[in-house]
Design an enzyme around this catalytic site. Structure first.
Site, short mmCIF file in Angstrom:
data_model
loop_
_atom_site.label_atom_id
_atom_site.label_comp_id
_atom_site.label_asym_id
_atom_site.label_seq_id
_atom_site.Cartn_x
_atom_site.Cartn_y
_atom_site.Cartn_z
N CYS A 79 0.82 -1.21 0.00
CA CYS A 79 0.00 0.00 0.00
C CYS A 79 0.87 1.27 0.00
O CYS A 79 1.51 1.55 -1.01
CB CYS A 79 -1.00 -0.05 1.14
SG CYS A 79 -2.42 1.01 0.81
N HIS A 172 -3.44 -5.12 1.64
CA HIS A 172 -2.81 -5.35 2.95
C HIS A 172 -2.88 -6.83 3.37
O HIS A 172 -3.73 -7.19 4.19
CB HIS A 172 -3.55 -4.53 4.02
CG HIS A 172 -3.32 -3.07 3.94
ND1 HIS A 172 -2.28 -2.44 4.58
CD2 HIS A 172 -3.99 -2.11 3.28
CE1 HIS A 172 -2.33 -1.14 4.33
NE2 HIS A 172 -3.35 -0.92 3.54
N GLU A 174 -1.15 -8.25 5.45
CA GLU A 174 -0.84 -8.34 6.89
C GLU A 174 -2.09 -8.17 7.75
O GLU A 174 -2.03 -8.34 8.96
CB GLU A 174 0.25 -7.31 7.26
CG GLU A 174 -0.18 -5.85 7.32
CD GLU A 174 -0.34 -5.18 5.95
OE1 GLU A 174 -0.28 -5.87 4.92
OE2 GLU A 174 -0.55 -3.95 5.94
N1 GLN Z 1 -3.54 6.50 0.84
C1 GLN Z 1 -2.32 6.27 1.53
C2 GLN Z 1 -1.17 7.06 0.92
O1 GLN Z 1 -1.35 7.69 -0.08
C3 GLN Z 1 -1.96 4.80 1.56
C4 GLN Z 1 -2.99 4.05 2.36
C5 GLN Z 1 -2.51 2.79 3.00
O2 GLN Z 1 -1.31 2.51 3.13
N2 GLN Z 1 -3.46 2.01 3.48
O3 GLN Z 1 -0.12 7.07 1.44
#
Ligand code: GLN
Length: 191
Positions: A79, A172, A174
């Site tokens: 992410c 995610h 995790e």
């Molecule tokens: N939207 C977040 C970002 O731009 C990432 C979101 C996440 O890691 N769950 O950093």
């Protein structure tokens, strides 16, 4: 057995640690660049990419991670971590590390559907699909020729990619109890 570090300056690093504990992998929290020495793999967790990059630059992680990666350390961004290791973002901030030849768009699933869950097939993983949790997730908008797309969502957007010893996922793993992606990364780290 590989030695894995989890970047522990912001975000859900403890959840990654719990997954590594569940598969009996030796791991450590990485809070300073010299803690990268001796690692076979580094996980950059989800969180807020602007904050992670800002803190990385304050602590001097940018060059250290690039150097250890060029020496063969595997890196997996989940992410926000995917955003951090990208070559290019469609957004103005943050300035990514440029490790992986992918172009990424932050918060790419739109405001109304900021978060959702779905099952996806990951090409390097046998058995049932992976349950993928997307939280204000990024998406890969372009990949270099050396990048392998290992999973996409229904409309064909890539959400998991691999390039040599680099891996990135929009979602995610995790936050589930399915350790197969962590196992995949550990195999990549010890290869
Ligand atoms: N939207 C977040 C970002 O731009 C990432 C979101 C996440 O890691 N769950 O950093």
């Amino acid at each position: 057995m590989p030695k894995i570090g989890v970047l522990a300056i912001q975000g859900d690093f403890l959840e990654h640690g719990k997954m590594l504990d569940a598969i009996s992998i030796d791991w450590s929290e990485v809070r300073l660049p010299d803690q990268l020495e001796g690692l076979d793999g580094l996980i950059i967790p989800g969180g807020e990419s602007t904050t992670i990059v800002q803190l990385m630059d304050i602590y001097g992680f940018r060059d250290a991670i690039k150097r250890r990666s060029s020496e063969g350390m595997a890196v997996w961004g989940t992410c926000a971590g995917m955003i951090v290791i990208a070559r290019k973002l469609l957004d103005r901030r943050p300035e990514p590390l440029g490790l992986m030849n992918i172009e990424v768009s932050r918060n790419a699933f739109g405001r109304q559907v900021d978060s959702f869950e779905t099952d996806i097939q990951v090409s390097s993983i046998e058995g049932d699909p992976i349950h993928a949790i997307f939280i204000r997730a990024p998406v890969v908008t372009n990949v270099g020729p050396e990048v392998e797309i290992i999973a996409e969502v229904e409309d064909g957007k890539p959400v998991a990619v691999k390039q040599g010893k680099l891996m990135a996922t929009s979602f995610h793993p995790e936050l589930t109890d399915d350790t197969r992606l962590h196992e995949l990364f550990c195999r990549l780290s010890s290869s």
